[in-house]
Design a protein around this motif. Structure first.
Motif, PDB file in Angstrom:
ATOM      1  N   UNK A 141      18.032  -1.206   2.378  1.00  0.00           N
ATOM      2  CA  UNK A 141      17.935  -0.180   3.428  1.00  0.00           C
ATOM      3  C   UNK A 141      16.899  -0.498   4.500  1.00  0.00           C
ATOM      4  N   UNK A 142      15.859  -1.253   4.123  1.00  0.00           N
ATOM      5  CA  UNK A 142      14.804  -1.606   5.070  1.00  0.00           C
ATOM      6  C   UNK A 142      15.319  -2.510   6.196  1.00  0.00           C
ATOM      7  N   UNK A 179       6.239   8.474  10.942  1.00  0.00           N
ATOM      8  CA  UNK A 179       7.630   8.110  10.720  1.00  0.00           C
ATOM      9  C   UNK A 179       7.803   6.807   9.942  1.00  0.00           C
ATOM     10  N   UNK A 180       7.058   5.772  10.259  1.00  0.00           N
ATOM     11  CA  UNK A 180       7.228   4.486   9.570  1.00  0.00           C
ATOM     12  C   UNK A 180       6.925   4.576   8.066  1.00  0.00           C
ATOM     13  N   UNK A 181       5.793   5.155   7.650  1.00  0.00           N
ATOM     14  CA  UNK A 181       5.564   5.224   6.202  1.00  0.00           C
ATOM     15  C   UNK A 181       6.548   6.140   5.478  1.00  0.00           C
ATOM     16  N   UNK A 182       6.968   7.219   6.136  1.00  0.00           N
ATOM     17  CA  UNK A 182       7.943   8.105   5.495  1.00  0.00           C
ATOM     18  C   UNK A 182       9.262   7.364   5.303  1.00  0.00           C
ATOM     19  N   UNK A 183       9.753   6.721   6.368  1.00  0.00           N
ATOM     20  CA  UNK A 183      11.019   5.995   6.240  1.00  0.00           C
ATOM     21  C   UNK A 183      10.902   4.838   5.266  1.00  0.00           C
ATOM     22  N   UNK A 218       9.098   4.723   2.573  1.00  0.00           N
ATOM     23  CA  UNK A 218       9.167   5.322   1.241  1.00  0.00           C
ATOM     24  C   UNK A 218      10.586   5.767   0.914  1.00  0.00           C
ATOM     25  N   UNK A 219      11.239   6.425   1.875  1.00  0.00           N
ATOM     26  CA  UNK A 219      12.603   6.911   1.642  1.00  0.00           C
ATOM     27  C   UNK A 219      13.580   5.762   1.438  1.00  0.00           C
ATOM     28  N   UNK A 242      14.172  13.582  -1.684  1.00  0.00           N
ATOM     29  CA  UNK A 242      13.262  13.528  -0.531  1.00  0.00           C
ATOM     30  C   UNK A 242      13.973  13.091   0.753  1.00  0.00           C
ATOM     31  N   UNK A 243      14.925  12.183   0.633  1.00  0.00           N
ATOM     32  CA  UNK A 243      15.718  11.728   1.785  1.00  0.00           C
ATOM     33  C   UNK A 243      16.503  12.898   2.379  1.00  0.00           C
TER      34      UNK A 243
END
Length: 164
Positions: free
Chosen positions: A17-18, A51-55, A57-58, A141-142
């Protein structure tokens, strides 16, 4: 002789996903200080740095969940077509949002894409639940973040409709 190490699928599924997030970040980085900065946003809009750390992690969470489903079903086969196909469609929609919203500045189409993303994420989660509950729980969480992102996209679209 083992061709692929046992850990490789777990890492591959977790990192997959990354890839779209990384590619989309090139568009986002260019548009945040120019176009996005000029938009009216609600007071509850998270700060840009979040946004970057949340995405990250998700993406890790949902990627590992997809590995759990793949492993539980014995790889790519007839049983995995629907749960992993829904997931693949969800990833494609997720990755499409950035070029639509940030790249093309199509806030309304971005919202449509996010709503479709949320729908496929919900269907993916439901399909995973009876296969591997942990994988389904990793999607929660997503789903919560997609709800926030959809509300934010809606407000930005509504409040900036006349902006060129």
């Amino acid at each position: 002789m083992e061709v692929v190490p046992a850990w490789a699928p777990a890492v591959g599924f977790t990192l997959l996903p990354h890839a779209g997030g990384f590619l989309g970040s090139n568009i986002t980085k260019k548009e945040i200080p120019t176009w996005y900065q000029t938009l009216q946003k609600p007071s509850w809009c998270p700060p840009n740095w979040m946004f970057a750390p949340v995405w990250g992690t998700l993406y890790t969470s949902m990627g590992f969940g997809s590995y759990l489903v793949w492993k539980e079903l014995g790889g790519f086969n007839e049983k995995s077509v629907v749960p992993l196909g829904l997931y693949a469609g969800n990833l494609a929609l997720n990755w499409a949002w950035t070029p639509i919203f940030f790249g093309a500045h199509k806030m309304g189409w971005g919202l449509v894409t996010l709503l479709l993303t949320t729908g496929t994420a919900t269907a993916t989660t439901a399909s995973w639940y009876n296969i591997n509950k942990a994988a389904a729980y990793l999607m929660i969480p997503y789903l919560a973040w997609l709800t926030l992102a959809s509300a934010l996209n809606y407000r930005i679209w509504k409040d900036n409709r006349n902006k060129k």
